[in-house]
Design an enzyme around this catalytic site. Structure first.
Site, PDB file in Angstrom:
ATOM      1  N   LYS A 196     -59.306 -12.057  46.048  1.00 42.03           N
ATOM      2  CA  LYS A 196     -60.400 -11.440  46.793  1.00 42.03           C
ATOM      3  C   LYS A 196     -60.444 -12.033  48.194  1.00 42.03           C
ATOM      4  CE  LYS A 196     -64.564 -12.227  47.734  1.00 42.03           C
ATOM      5  NZ  LYS A 196     -64.616 -11.643  49.109  1.00 42.03           N
ATOM      6  N   GLY A 249     -63.834 -22.154  50.892  1.00 36.66           N
ATOM      7  CA  GLY A 249     -64.986 -21.635  51.616  1.00 36.66           C
ATOM      8  C   GLY A 249     -66.045 -22.706  51.778  1.00 36.66           C
ATOM      9  N   SER A 250     -67.271 -22.283  51.883  1.00 34.36           N
ATOM     10  CA  SER A 250     -68.356 -23.214  52.165  1.00 34.36           C
ATOM     11  C   SER A 250     -68.723 -24.041  50.935  1.00 34.36           C
ATOM     12  CB  SER A 250     -69.597 -22.451  52.642  1.00 34.36           C
ATOM     13  OG  SER A 250     -70.198 -21.766  51.564  1.00 34.36           O
ATOM     14  N   THR A 251     -69.293 -25.199  51.183  1.00 36.45           N
ATOM     15  CA  THR A 251     -69.739 -26.063  50.094  1.00 36.45           C
ATOM     16  C   THR A 251     -70.843 -25.393  49.286  1.00 36.45           C
ATOM     17  OG1 THR A 251     -69.076 -28.080  51.252  1.00 36.45           O
ATOM     18  CG2 THR A 251     -70.771 -28.310  49.562  1.00 36.45           C
ATOM     19  N   GLY A 254     -69.271 -22.998  47.012  1.00 37.29           N
ATOM     20  CA  GLY A 254     -68.530 -23.744  45.989  1.00 37.29           C
ATOM     21  C   GLY A 254     -69.445 -24.207  44.867  1.00 37.29           C
ATOM     22  N   GLU A 271     -61.739 -25.973  47.702  1.00 36.03           N
ATOM     23  CA  GLU A 271     -61.487 -26.577  49.015  1.00 36.03           C
ATOM     24  C   GLU A 271     -62.617 -26.108  49.899  1.00 36.03           C
ATOM     25  OE1 GLU A 271     -60.911 -26.659  52.703  1.00 36.03           O
ATOM     26  OE2 GLU A 271     -59.074 -25.479  52.461  1.00 36.03           O
ATOM     27  N   CYS A 305     -61.718 -25.587  58.608  1.00 38.24           N
ATOM     28  CA  CYS A 305     -62.473 -26.525  57.742  1.00 38.24           C
ATOM     29  C   CYS A 305     -62.184 -27.974  58.089  1.00 38.24           C
ATOM     30  CB  CYS A 305     -62.177 -26.302  56.270  1.00 38.24           C
ATOM     31  SG  CYS A 305     -61.168 -24.970  55.810  1.00 38.24           S
ATOM     32  N   GLU A 404     -71.601 -28.518  59.169  1.00 39.94           N
ATOM     33  CA  GLU A 404     -70.392 -27.843  59.642  1.00 39.94           C
ATOM     34  C   GLU A 404     -70.780 -26.645  60.497  1.00 39.94           C
ATOM     35  OE1 GLU A 404     -66.152 -26.719  57.665  1.00 39.94           O
ATOM     36  OE2 GLU A 404     -67.915 -25.938  56.642  1.00 39.94           O
TER      37      GLU A 404
END
Length: 502
Positions: A196, A249-251, A254, A271, A305, A404
């Site tokens: 995706k 992607g973003s924390t 995640g 990651e 990132c 971030e």
């Protein structure tokens, strides 16, 4: 193939900057077929440099994800795929690498039109994607188990077996490389994949899936379903027939994936975000350090990132490093990403541009000094550009030092106290993706590198990558490793086999 050999998708409107012959892949790839969404829905993908719609792309929803997963499960369990040996899987990946290399110019152009990064950067991404496919093509027949000397009259050995169906979810900042970082090891190890890509940047992922079919990858082994995270992404994570999720992607996302994957006890690798410290000691080569710091944050518009978004400089050389940076920043101007000499492209979307500008405003509100840049910009009156920004007087508790930003914004901070002071400031973050150390004293540099809690530490360089070297995070930057032989661990299960010898 070259751009002039491509045919334009009839549903794609004309867009400034797109060659009349550019073809935009717009249909889902499921079970070896190019399909519209079950609902018939589409979404527009937009050129960030011109704000013009490039094409309407089929919008995958839950039904489409279900079709793709079931197709992947059937293909994975088929006699065809189960009978495809490791060496043959490696040859498929080598063929795909050759196809990517043949279409390198067209793929780079698609990436730039879709993402807004410069054509120079897109070309680097495509080369890394091809190299990664070649690496895992060579690794495919070198995945093996062990013979273990156990007590008693037994032969004990292990096998590394594929996990099954892998759901891969990738972001918009490095669309083709992030796709390949997951698809290549998954296929090398014998899995089937449902990819995706981000709705912001679907083109190169869809084209990669098309090329895989052209290169002989069996239908259903590599499916591609662009869609929105809360719909297509969540459906993929929650699907009972998906055995493993690989996410970049973003924390925050995640964390959500971990919660959703828990219901079916899926394997997960993540990651995630970063706020990477880039440390410059007083004994560093200051010209090299300034050059490295510049690339660390402004390459890829800062939408990276592992970007070196926190520049930690020892007091004695702070002014010298800042002045060198400002000299470089003075000539870094937003420009047309398709032009050969441009080195700062457009941010991926208007929403991302606004997010970055909000962080700039927050930094000023909290007392950081904006030395240069940080304003919205345009090229030809259009586009989601931001001038490269440098903040000084940044304190460790400020938002711009902790969160971030994902844009061309550098937070510059002083430190004292030698190695201990640098390490304490570097580790004062929830993240642990990457870091760098600049020093002529290799002992000091290595001691500092070892003390920093980050998955990658560069010494006297920044942004060095190779398919053979593992990449991933510590702390809230995630877990698991991509690239290198360590990626095999993420895409295989270990089975222990005991044989009685009497």
């Amino acid at each position: 193939m070259a751009d002039d050999q491509l045919t334009r998708d009839p549903r794609a409107p004309s867009a400034r900057g797109a060659s009349p012959a550019t073809r935009f892949p717009t249909r889902l790839i499921i079970g070896g077929e190019a399909l519209d969404a079950a609902s018939g829905a589409t979404f527009p993908t937009v050129n960030p440099a011109t704000e013009e719609v490039l094409a309407e792309v089929a919008l995958a929803g839950g039904d489409d994800v279900d079709r793709a997963v079931r197709s992947a499960r059937e293909a994975y369990a088929s006699a065809t795929w189960q009978g495809t040996g490791a060496r043959q899987r490696g040859r498929l990946l080598h063929r795909l690498a050759e196809a990517v290399e043949r279409e390198a110019d067209a793929l780079a152009r698609l990436e730039t039109l879709d993402n807004g990064k410069t054509l120079f950067e897109s070309a680097v991404d495509v080369r890394l994607a091809a190299a990664t496919l070649r690496y895992f093509g060579g690794l495919a027949d070198k995945v093996h188990g062990e013979t273990i000397p156990v007590d008693g009259g037994y032969l004990n050995y292990t096998r590394r077996e594929p996990i099954g169906v892998v759901g891969a979810i990738v972001p918009w900042n490095f669309p083709i490389t992030q796709a390949v970082w997951k698809v290549a090891p998954a296929i090398a190890c014998g899995n089937a994949v449902v990819l995706k890509p981000s709705e912001n940047t679907p083109f190169t992922a869809l084209r990669l899936a098309e090329l895989a079919l052209e290169c002989g990858v069996p239908p259903g082994i590599f499916n591609c379903v662009p869609g929105y995270g809360p719909d297509a992404g969540r459906a993929l994570v929650r699907h009972a027939l998906v055995d493993k999720v690989a996410f970049t992607g973003s924390t925050a996302t995640g964390r959500s994936i971990m919660r959703d994957a828990a219901d079916t006890v899926k394997r997960v690798t993540l990651e995630l975000g970063g706020k990477s410290p880039n440390i410059v000691f007083a004994d560093a080569d200051l010209d090299a350090a300034a050059r490295g710091a510049f690339q660390a944050i402004f390459y890829g518009k800062g939408e990276v990132c592992a970007a070196g978004s926190r520049l930690l400089v020892e007091d004695a050389v702070y002014d010298a490093v800042r002045d060198r940076l400002l000299e470089r920043m003075a000539v870094l101007k937003p420009g047309d990403p398709l032009q050969k000499g441009t080195r700062l492209g457009a941010l991926v979307s208007g929403a991302q541009r606004d997010r970055v500008l909000a962080y700039v405003a927050r930094g000023r509100e909290q007392g950081a000094r904006l030395t240069t840049g940080g304003s919205a910009a345009a090229v030809g009156g259009r586009g989601w550009f931001v001038e490269p920004a440098l903040f000084e007087d940044v304190q460790a508790d400020m938002t711009i030092a902790r969160e971030e930003i994902f844009g061309p914004v550098l937070a510059m901070m002083r430190f004292s106290g030698g190695e201990a002071g640098a390490v304490a400031l570097a580790n004062d973050t929830i993240y642990g993706l990457a870091a760098a150390v600049w020093s002529r004293d290799i002992g000091k540099a290595l001691r500092t590198a070892h003390a920093i809690r980050a998955g990658t530490v560069w010494v006297n360089c920044y942004n060095a990558y190779d398919p053979a070297s593992p990449f991933g995070g510590m702390k809230q930057s995630g877990f698991g490793r991509e690239l290198g032989v360590h990626a095999v661990e993420a895409y295989t299960e270990v089975k222990s086999v005991w044989v009685a010898l009497s």
